[in-house]
Design a protein around this motif. Structure first.
Motif, short mmCIF file in Angstrom:
data_model
loop_
_atom_site.label_atom_id
_atom_site.label_comp_id
_atom_site.label_asym_id
_atom_site.label_seq_id
_atom_site.Cartn_x
_atom_site.Cartn_y
_atom_site.Cartn_z
N ILE A 1 -29.99 -40.01 46.00
CA ILE A 1 -28.78 -38.92 45.61
C ILE A 1 -28.24 -40.08 44.16
CG2 ILE A 1 -26.48 -37.43 45.94
CD1 ILE A 1 -26.39 -38.86 49.05
N PHE A 2 -28.11 -40.91 43.79
CA PHE A 2 -27.39 -41.44 42.47
C PHE A 2 -28.50 -40.36 41.40
CE2 PHE A 2 -24.98 -43.70 45.45
CZ PHE A 2 -23.46 -43.79 44.16
N LEU A 3 -29.80 -41.54 41.93
CA LEU A 3 -31.30 -41.25 41.11
C LEU A 3 -31.27 -39.38 40.41
CD1 LEU A 3 -33.99 -43.95 42.44
CD2 LEU A 3 -32.47 -43.77 40.27
N THR A 4 -31.33 -38.76 41.89
CA THR A 4 -30.83 -37.22 41.37
C THR A 4 -29.75 -36.94 39.80
OG1 THR A 4 -31.81 -37.08 44.09
CG2 THR A 4 -31.65 -34.88 42.72
N MET A 5 -28.33 -37.51 40.28
CA MET A 5 -27.34 -36.74 39.46
C MET A 5 -27.51 -37.41 38.60
SD MET A 5 -26.85 -34.56 41.92
CE MET A 5 -26.47 -34.51 43.18
N THR A 6 -28.67 -38.74 37.88
CA THR A 6 -27.84 -38.90 36.90
C THR A 6 -29.78 -39.17 36.55
OG1 THR A 6 -29.75 -41.39 37.94
CG2 THR A 6 -26.66 -41.30 37.63
N SER A 7 -30.03 -37.77 36.45
CA SER A 7 -31.76 -37.87 36.28
C SER A 7 -31.60 -35.83 35.20
CB SER A 7 -33.14 -38.11 37.40
OG SER A 7 -34.23 -37.13 36.20
N ASN A 8 -32.38 -36.01 34.29
CA ASN A 8 -32.09 -35.26 33.80
C ASN A 8 -33.55 -34.24 33.83
OD1 ASN A 8 -29.22 -34.94 32.55
ND2 ASN A 8 -29.73 -36.22 31.45
N ASN A 9 -34.17 -34.86 34.60
CA ASN A 9 -35.93 -34.03 34.55
C ASN A 9 -36.24 -33.01 35.26
OD1 ASN A 9 -38.53 -33.77 34.72
ND2 ASN A 9 -39.37 -35.71 34.74
N ASP A 10 -35.67 -32.07 34.87
CA ASP A 10 -35.39 -30.33 35.78
C ASP A 10 -37.29 -30.21 36.54
OD1 ASP A 10 -34.62 -28.84 36.61
OD2 ASP A 10 -34.77 -26.69 35.01
N ALA A 11 -38.28 -30.82 36.66
CA ALA A 11 -39.35 -31.15 37.01
C ALA A 11 -39.18 -31.02 38.85
CB ALA A 11 -40.28 -31.79 36.80
N PHE A 12 -39.99 -29.92 39.19
CA PHE A 12 -40.16 -29.37 40.98
C PHE A 12 -40.68 -29.77 40.73
CE2 PHE A 12 -38.52 -28.24 44.59
CZ PHE A 12 -37.58 -29.11 45.05
N HIS A 13 -42.09 -30.69 41.72
CA HIS A 13 -43.55 -31.29 42.07
C HIS A 13 -43.71 -30.61 43.55
CE1 HIS A 13 -43.64 -33.24 37.95
NE2 HIS A 13 -42.55 -33.77 38.19
N TRP A 14 -44.98 -30.59 44.35
CA TRP A 14 -45.15 -30.08 45.50
C TRP A 14 -44.78 -31.12 46.06
CZ3 TRP A 14 -47.89 -33.84 48.17
CH2 TRP A 14 -48.64 -34.66 47.48
N TRP A 15 -44.64 -32.88 46.00
CA TRP A 15 -44.12 -33.58 47.27
C TRP A 15 -43.04 -33.95 47.29
CZ3 TRP A 15 -46.65 -35.85 42.18
CH2 TRP A 15 -45.42 -35.53 41.30
N ASN A 16 -41.74 -32.67 46.02
CA ASN A 16 -40.46 -32.46 46.11
C ASN A 16 -40.28 -30.86 46.90
OD1 ASN A 16 -40.53 -32.85 42.87
ND2 ASN A 16 -39.70 -34.57 43.55
N SER A 17 -41.12 -30.01 47.22
CA SER A 17 -41.35 -29.22 47.56
C SER A 17 -41.74 -29.95 49.68
CB SER A 17 -41.67 -27.82 47.69
OG SER A 17 -41.83 -27.89 46.09
N LEU A 18 -42.48 -30.42 49.55
CA LEU A 18 -42.59 -31.83 51.05
C LEU A 18 -41.78 -32.36 50.85
CD1 LEU A 18 -44.91 -32.43 52.90
CD2 LEU A 18 -45.39 -34.39 51.10
N GLY A 19 -40.86 -33.00 50.29
CA GLY A 19 -39.23 -33.10 50.92
C GLY A 19 -38.39 -32.97 51.45
N VAL A 20 -38.12 -31.33 51.24
CA VAL A 20 -37.39 -30.71 51.49
C VAL A 20 -38.38 -29.69 52.83
CG1 VAL A 20 -36.70 -27.70 51.64
CG2 VAL A 20 -36.52 -29.28 49.68
N PHE A 21 -39.48 -29.74 53.41
CA PHE A 21 -40.13 -28.79 54.48
C PHE A 21 -39.80 -30.27 55.68
CE2 PHE A 21 -43.29 -29.73 57.29
CZ PHE A 21 -42.98 -28.35 58.30
N ILE A 22 -39.48 -31.94 54.94
CA ILE A 22 -39.76 -33.11 55.82
C ILE A 22 -37.77 -32.89 55.87
CG2 ILE A 22 -39.49 -36.03 56.00
CD1 ILE A 22 -41.70 -35.44 53.84
N TRP A 23 -37.36 -32.96 55.54
CA TRP A 23 -35.55 -32.64 55.55
C TRP A 23 -35.39 -31.48 56.42
CZ3 TRP A 23 -31.89 -29.09 56.16
CH2 TRP A 23 -30.93 -29.87 56.09
N LEU A 24 -35.93 -30.90 56.62
CA LEU A 24 -35.92 -29.79 57.59
C LEU A 24 -36.34 -30.00 59.35
CD1 LEU A 24 -37.02 -26.24 56.01
CD2 LEU A 24 -34.65 -27.16 56.11
N MET A 25 -36.97 -30.86 59.14
CA MET A 25 -37.90 -31.06 60.51
C MET A 25 -37.17 -32.49 60.72
SD MET A 25 -42.11 -31.54 59.91
CE MET A 25 -42.25 -32.57 61.68
N GLY A 26 -36.19 -33.28 60.43
CA GLY A 26 -35.48 -34.41 60.48
C GLY A 26 -34.52 -34.27 60.93
#
Length: 256
Positions: free
Chosen positions: A121-146
């Motif tokens: 969370i800290f790293l996300t909120m201190t990053s200004n990189n607005d890229a959203f890669h396929w593994w970020n989307s995979l992270g959303v799916f994994i979160w939903l499963m969890g």
């Protein structure tokens, strides 16, 4: 930003400590655990000058996860006596500096552990990189499963415990037939999802410390070991353990 969030967390757990002393119940810290992550996410997002896609996802998912956990534990524990784990702690501490020991060993420690788990969370909120890669989307799916495993597992267990005839018995159906701890597995998996969402740039890779920490805590410290010890006293546990993975569904290790 990080300093402000850490100060807020310290104040949060300090206030919780004083409430706990007034109630003579240190176990309220468990109920407050989820809200601590919401505080980190919300404060970080509000202080973040550029609202990135990853930050929006992390804010939303962490808030949903934290509030769900808070209400679940509050409904289950509010009005009940202090949890036996904290009662045993009081006995070990004795009367000398008991409150100071409670502050340091329960509330400050929880704050430190929360800060480590919340690294993505800290790293996300201190990053200004607005890229959203396929593994970020995979992270959303994994979160939903969890989140699904954790929420449904808790719901199934709640329904099971409401039946008087189930008192002292094991829940071995539903998600509990896939893993002996679907709620703990789901919690760990959710944080692996948050980590993948936070990985918008490679410098955020060290945030892996967060999901590794919560996984190890659940597997070896505060989650699985305590429940395994409790369940061993129930009839049919050995057979259940030999048929059902301990943590990881399908492929996890079976047996005691």
């Amino acid at each position: 930003m990080v300093a402000i969030i850490l100060i807020i967390l310290f104040l949060y757990f300090t206030v919780l400590f004083f409430i706990a002393q007034a109630l003579h119940n240190n176990s309220i810290v468990d109920i407050a655990w989820g809200i601590g992550f919401v505080l980190v996410a919300v404060t970080g997002f509000l202080l973040k000058p550029e609202k990135t896609t990853a930050a929006l996802w992390v804010l939303g998912l962490v808030t949903i996860w934290g509030l769900r956990l808070f209400f679940h534990l509050a409904k289950r524990n509010i009005g009940k006596p202090e949890d036996y784990r904290y009662i045993n702690m009081r006995k070990r501490w004795g009367n000398h500096f008991a409150k100071l020991k409670a502050f340091l060993n329960v509330f400050v420690l929880q704050g430190v552990l929360l800060s480590i788990v919340a690294l993505p969370i800290f790293l996300t909120m201190t990053s200004n990189n607005d890229a959203f890669h396929w593994w970020n989307s995979l992270g959303v799916f994994i979160w939903l499963m969890g989140f699904g495993f954790e929420t449904i597992g808790d719901y199934q267990l709640t329904l099971f415990k409401k039946v008087p005839n189930n008192r002292g018995k094991l829940l071995t159906t539903g998600l509990w037939s896939l893993t002996r701890h679907p709620n703990y597995f789901g919690e760990a998996l959710s944080w692996w999802g948050i980590f993948l969402i936070s990985l918008t740039q490679w410098r955020n890779l060290w945030g892996i410390i967060g999901p590794v920490t919560i996984t190890l805590l659940l597997l070896f410290v505060s989650g699985v070991p305590l429940l395994e010890k409790k369940n061993r006293q129930k009839a049919g546990y050995r057979e259940y353990a030999n048929q059902t993975p301990k943590f990881l569904p399908f492929f996890g290790k079976k047996g005691l």
